[in-house]
Write a protein that holds these residues in place. Structure first.
Motif, PDB file in Angstrom:
ATOM      1  N   GLY A 169     -44.159 -19.581  35.740  1.00  0.00           N
ATOM      2  CA  GLY A 169     -44.274 -18.855  36.993  1.00  0.00           C
ATOM      3  C   GLY A 169     -43.578 -19.450  38.193  1.00  0.00           C
ATOM      4  O   GLY A 169     -43.678 -18.923  39.303  1.00  0.00           O
ATOM      5  N   TYR A 170     -42.864 -20.532  38.007  1.00  0.00           N
ATOM      6  CA  TYR A 170     -42.134 -21.126  39.125  1.00  0.00           C
ATOM      7  C   TYR A 170     -40.860 -20.337  39.423  1.00  0.00           C
ATOM      8  O   TYR A 170     -40.254 -19.748  38.512  1.00  0.00           O
ATOM      9  N   ARG A 171     -40.433 -20.366  40.676  1.00  0.00           N
ATOM     10  CA  ARG A 171     -39.122 -19.849  41.038  1.00  0.00           C
ATOM     11  C   ARG A 171     -38.100 -20.928  40.695  1.00  0.00           C
ATOM     12  O   ARG A 171     -38.235 -22.082  41.123  1.00  0.00           O
ATOM     13  N   VAL A 172     -37.071 -20.548  39.945  1.00  0.00           N
ATOM     14  CA  VAL A 172     -36.096 -21.520  39.461  1.00  0.00           C
ATOM     15  C   VAL A 172     -34.695 -21.127  39.917  1.00  0.00           C
ATOM     16  O   VAL A 172     -34.271 -19.984  39.752  1.00  0.00           O
ATOM     17  N   ILE A 173     -33.988 -22.087  40.482  1.00  0.00           N
ATOM     18  CA  ILE A 173     -32.555 -21.941  40.759  1.00  0.00           C
ATOM     19  C   ILE A 173     -31.826 -22.751  39.701  1.00  0.00           C
ATOM     20  O   ILE A 173     -32.041 -23.962  39.581  1.00  0.00           O
ATOM     21  N   LEU A 174     -30.997 -22.083  38.892  1.00  0.00           N
ATOM     22  CA  LEU A 174     -30.211 -22.771  37.865  1.00  0.00           C
ATOM     23  C   LEU A 174     -28.757 -22.760  38.320  1.00  0.00           C
ATOM     24  O   LEU A 174     -28.111 -21.716  38.343  1.00  0.00           O
ATOM     25  N   LYS A 175     -28.251 -23.912  38.683  1.00  0.00           N
ATOM     26  CA  LYS A 175     -26.938 -24.008  39.315  1.00  0.00           C
ATOM     27  C   LYS A 175     -25.945 -24.744  38.424  1.00  0.00           C
ATOM     28  O   LYS A 175     -26.238 -25.787  37.850  1.00  0.00           O
ATOM     29  N   ASP A 176     -24.738 -24.170  38.303  1.00  0.00           N
ATOM     30  CA  ASP A 176     -23.640 -24.856  37.626  1.00  0.00           C
ATOM     31  C   ASP A 176     -22.331 -24.420  38.266  1.00  0.00           C
ATOM     32  O   ASP A 176     -22.335 -23.658  39.229  1.00  0.00           O
ATOM     33  N   ILE A 177     -21.204 -24.858  37.718  1.00  0.00           N
ATOM     34  CA  ILE A 177     -19.932 -24.723  38.429  1.00  0.00           C
ATOM     35  C   ILE A 177     -19.124 -23.480  38.068  1.00  0.00           C
ATOM     36  O   ILE A 177     -18.112 -23.218  38.706  1.00  0.00           O
ATOM     37  N   SER A 178     -19.552 -22.705  37.057  1.00  0.00           N
ATOM     38  CA  SER A 178     -18.749 -21.540  36.683  1.00  0.00           C
ATOM     39  C   SER A 178     -19.605 -20.427  36.097  1.00  0.00           C
ATOM     40  O   SER A 178     -20.681 -20.669  35.540  1.00  0.00           O
ATOM     41  N   THR A 179     -19.095 -19.205  36.216  1.00  0.00           N
ATOM     42  CA  THR A 179     -19.756 -18.033  35.639  1.00  0.00           C
ATOM     43  C   THR A 179     -19.854 -18.176  34.132  1.00  0.00           C
ATOM     44  O   THR A 179     -20.869 -17.803  33.519  1.00  0.00           O
ATOM     45  N   GLU A 180     -18.820 -18.731  33.530  1.00  0.00           N
ATOM     46  CA  GLU A 180     -18.796 -18.900  32.074  1.00  0.00           C
ATOM     47  C   GLU A 180     -19.955 -19.773  31.600  1.00  0.00           C
ATOM     48  O   GLU A 180     -20.648 -19.447  30.631  1.00  0.00           O
ATOM     49  N   ILE A 181     -20.176 -20.877  32.287  1.00  0.00           N
ATOM     50  CA  ILE A 181     -21.270 -21.778  31.911  1.00  0.00           C
ATOM     51  C   ILE A 181     -22.615 -21.084  32.095  1.00  0.00           C
ATOM     52  O   ILE A 181     -23.511 -21.195  31.248  1.00  0.00           O
ATOM     53  N   LEU A 182     -22.754 -20.334  33.187  1.00  0.00           N
ATOM     54  CA  LEU A 182     -24.025 -19.657  33.464  1.00  0.00           C
ATOM     55  C   LEU A 182     -24.291 -18.535  32.460  1.00  0.00           C
ATOM     56  O   LEU A 182     -25.443 -18.305  32.078  1.00  0.00           O
ATOM     57  N   GLU A 183     -23.237 -17.844  32.015  1.00  0.00           N
ATOM     58  CA  GLU A 183     -23.429 -16.817  30.986  1.00  0.00           C
ATOM     59  C   GLU A 183     -23.856 -17.452  29.667  1.00  0.00           C
ATOM     60  O   GLU A 183     -24.701 -16.914  28.946  1.00  0.00           O
ATOM     61  N   LYS A 184     -23.277 -18.604  29.373  1.00  0.00           N
ATOM     62  CA  LYS A 184     -23.691 -19.332  28.168  1.00  0.00           C
ATOM     63  C   LYS A 184     -25.137 -19.788  28.299  1.00  0.00           C
ATOM     64  O   LYS A 184     -25.893 -19.788  27.318  1.00  0.00           O
ATOM     65  N   ALA A 185     -25.528 -20.147  29.520  1.00  0.00           N
ATOM     66  CA  ALA A 185     -26.910 -20.568  29.766  1.00  0.00           C
ATOM     67  C   ALA A 185     -27.882 -19.425  29.493  1.00  0.00           C
ATOM     68  O   ALA A 185     -28.958 -19.636  28.920  1.00  0.00           O
ATOM     69  N   ARG A 186     -27.521 -18.208  29.913  1.00  0.00           N
ATOM     70  CA  ARG A 186     -28.362 -17.042  29.616  1.00  0.00           C
ATOM     71  C   ARG A 186     -28.552 -16.883  28.113  1.00  0.00           C
ATOM     72  O   ARG A 186     -29.663 -16.623  27.635  1.00  0.00           O
ATOM     73  N   LYS A 187     -27.468 -17.038  27.381  1.00  0.00           N
ATOM     74  CA  LYS A 187     -27.533 -16.933  25.919  1.00  0.00           C
ATOM     75  C   LYS A 187     -28.406 -18.037  25.340  1.00  0.00           C
ATOM     76  O   LYS A 187     -29.238 -17.801  24.447  1.00  0.00           O
ATOM     77  N   ASN A 188     -28.242 -19.266  25.853  1.00  0.00           N
ATOM     78  CA  ASN A 188     -29.055 -20.392  25.382  1.00  0.00           C
ATOM     79  C   ASN A 188     -30.538 -20.145  25.628  1.00  0.00           C
ATOM     80  O   ASN A 188     -31.387 -20.451  24.784  1.00  0.00           O
ATOM     81  N   ILE A 189     -30.847 -19.570  26.800  1.00  0.00           N
ATOM     82  CA  ILE A 189     -32.245 -19.297  27.146  1.00  0.00           C
ATOM     83  C   ILE A 189     -32.836 -18.277  26.176  1.00  0.00           C
ATOM     84  O   ILE A 189     -33.976 -18.434  25.705  1.00  0.00           O
ATOM     85  N   ARG A 190     -32.086 -17.232  25.867  1.00  0.00           N
ATOM     86  CA  ARG A 190     -32.572 -16.226  24.906  1.00  0.00           C
ATOM     87  C   ARG A 190     -32.812 -16.856  23.536  1.00  0.00           C
ATOM     88  O   ARG A 190     -33.828 -16.591  22.882  1.00  0.00           O
ATOM     89  N   ASN A 191     -31.869 -17.687  23.094  1.00  0.00           N
ATOM     90  CA  ASN A 191     -32.005 -18.336  21.787  1.00  0.00           C
ATOM     91  C   ASN A 191     -33.175 -19.319  21.764  1.00  0.00           C
ATOM     92  O   ASN A 191     -33.936 -19.379  20.790  1.00  0.00           O
ATOM     93  N   GLU A 192     -33.318 -20.099  22.847  1.00  0.00           N
ATOM     94  CA  GLU A 192     -34.427 -21.062  22.936  1.00  0.00           C
ATOM     95  C   GLU A 192     -35.770 -20.337  22.937  1.00  0.00           C
ATOM     96  O   GLU A 192     -36.730 -20.780  22.313  1.00  0.00           O
ATOM     97  N   TYR A 193     -35.821 -19.216  23.656  1.00  0.00           N
ATOM     98  CA  TYR A 193     -37.062 -18.434  23.725  1.00  0.00           C
ATOM     99  C   TYR A 193     -37.416 -17.895  22.335  1.00  0.00           C
ATOM    100  O   TYR A 193     -38.574 -17.986  21.897  1.00  0.00           O
ATOM    101  N   ARG A 194     -36.428 -17.370  21.646  1.00  0.00           N
ATOM    102  CA  ARG A 194     -36.662 -16.821  20.299  1.00  0.00           C
ATOM    103  C   ARG A 194     -37.162 -17.919  19.360  1.00  0.00           C
ATOM    104  O   ARG A 194     -38.126 -17.713  18.605  1.00  0.00           O
ATOM    105  N   SER A 195     -36.525 -19.076  19.416  1.00  0.00           N
ATOM    106  CA  SER A 195     -36.929 -20.186  18.548  1.00  0.00           C
ATOM    107  C   SER A 195     -38.336 -20.671  18.884  1.00  0.00           C
ATOM    108  O   SER A 195     -39.146 -20.951  17.985  1.00  0.00           O
ATOM    109  N   ALA A 196     -38.637 -20.762  20.185  1.00  0.00           N
ATOM    110  CA  ALA A 196     -39.956 -21.228  20.608  1.00  0.00           C
ATOM    111  C   ALA A 196     -41.051 -20.271  20.145  1.00  0.00           C
ATOM    112  O   ALA A 196     -42.126 -20.710  19.715  1.00  0.00           O
ATOM    113  N   CYS A 197     -40.772 -18.970  20.220  1.00  0.00           N
ATOM    114  CA  CYS A 197     -41.762 -17.971  19.784  1.00  0.00           C
ATOM    115  C   CYS A 197     -41.996 -18.035  18.278  1.00  0.00           C
ATOM    116  O   CYS A 197     -43.115 -17.784  17.810  1.00  0.00           O
TER     117      CYS A 197
END
Length: 283
Positions: A26-54
């Motif tokens: 429930g925390y507000r999170v700012i996820l900061k990096d240097i490029s759109t490409e890295i941040l898009e990969k981060a979105r994918k990583n989050i989805r994969n991590e969530y699926r694995s955790a579940c």
């Protein structure tokens, strides 16, 4: 505490997994990096991590991925970072890059913000010397995979205040973590032991007396470890393992931390483990 804003600097494997877990609570999170490409990969990583955790923990799905993503702001700039209560730094284990980033953060961050440095080997006291107030700096060595590993190694630097320790320990407990607070020397506890383990396993493979599968099975079946040392190295990233060993060797000048040439060769070949699709195993 969930009214707090947490800024995570660095959206790599650990940064994105940390953002997932903190946003789930429930925390507000700012996820900061240097490029759109890295941040898009981060979105994918989050989805994969969530699926694995579940898959590993059914309770994890009690908060939907959509809800978690609504709590995360993916951004290339520092907008909002000045209001963050806690800054978690997750950039690469490179002192020059860290120092440059700390200088920028010192210019934009709230003077009352706490800095939680998720380094794997570099001395917290050394890193804190490049931040505005070393008293508000502490190490938080989260384990991979972040959503599933309860233990967090919390490292007090020379100047870390009791207030900082209590604030960060309370924050980690609110995430379902079990912090263990220790003193500060390079590598701390976990990596001074685990990297010797992974390095020696690589030497055994290099010497040709066992395959990676045999090494890992001996450790898993003989010592009841859930993962073998070479599986763990692949999960962490062989480049990260090599960098950490080099920090340990430089810090202690002790030959026991001499990096296995096979590890360096694999990194030079681009075989970094899970994140590249090939390491000691293929993925």
């Amino acid at each position: 505490m969930q009214n707090k804003t947490i800024a995570i600097i660095g959206a790599g494997v650990m940064g994105s997994a940390t953002a997932l877990h903190i946003a789930r609570y429930g925390y507000r999170v700012i996820l900061k990096d240097i490029s759109t490409e890295i941040l898009e990969k981060a979105r994918k990583n989050i989805r994969n991590e969530y699926r694995s955790a579940c898959m590993m923990n059914k309770e994890y799905s009690s908060v939907s991925l959509d809800t978690i993503l609504q709590n995360i702001s993916f951004q290339e700039d520092y907008n909002g970072v000045e209001a963050a209560d806690i800054i978690i730094e997750n950039i690469t284990e490179d002192m020059e890059k860290k120092i440059a980033e700390y200088k920028r953060l010192g210019e934009v961050c709230n003077k009352d913000a706490f800095f939680a440095l998720n380094t794997s080997c570099i001395s917290i006291t050394k890193l804190a010397s490049y931040l505005p107030d070393p008293q508000r700096v502490i190490g938080t060595h989260l384990m991979n995979p972040v959503p599933l590993k309860e233990m967090v190694e919390v490292i007090k630097g020379y100047h870390t205040s009791k207030e900082t320790e209590e604030e960060i320990v309370s924050f980690l407990k609110s995430l379902g973590k079990k912090p263990i607070v220790i003193g500060d020397l390079p590598g701390f506890v976990s990596n001074r032991i685990s990297h010797l383990f992974m390095n020696e396993a690589a030497f055994i493979v290099q010497d040709g007396i066992a395959t990676p599968e045999q090494v890992d099975n001996i450790i898993k079946l003989g010592f009841n470890h859930k993962m073998g040392p070479l599986e763990t190295a692949d999960l962490i990233g062989l480049d990260t393992v090599v960098n950490s060993l080099e920090v340990l060797y430089e810090s202690y000048q002790d030959p026991k931390y001499r990096c296995c040439p096979l590890l360096k060769k694999m990194v030079d070949a681009g075989h970094l483990g899970r994140k590249s699709g090939k390491g000691f195993y293929k993925y």
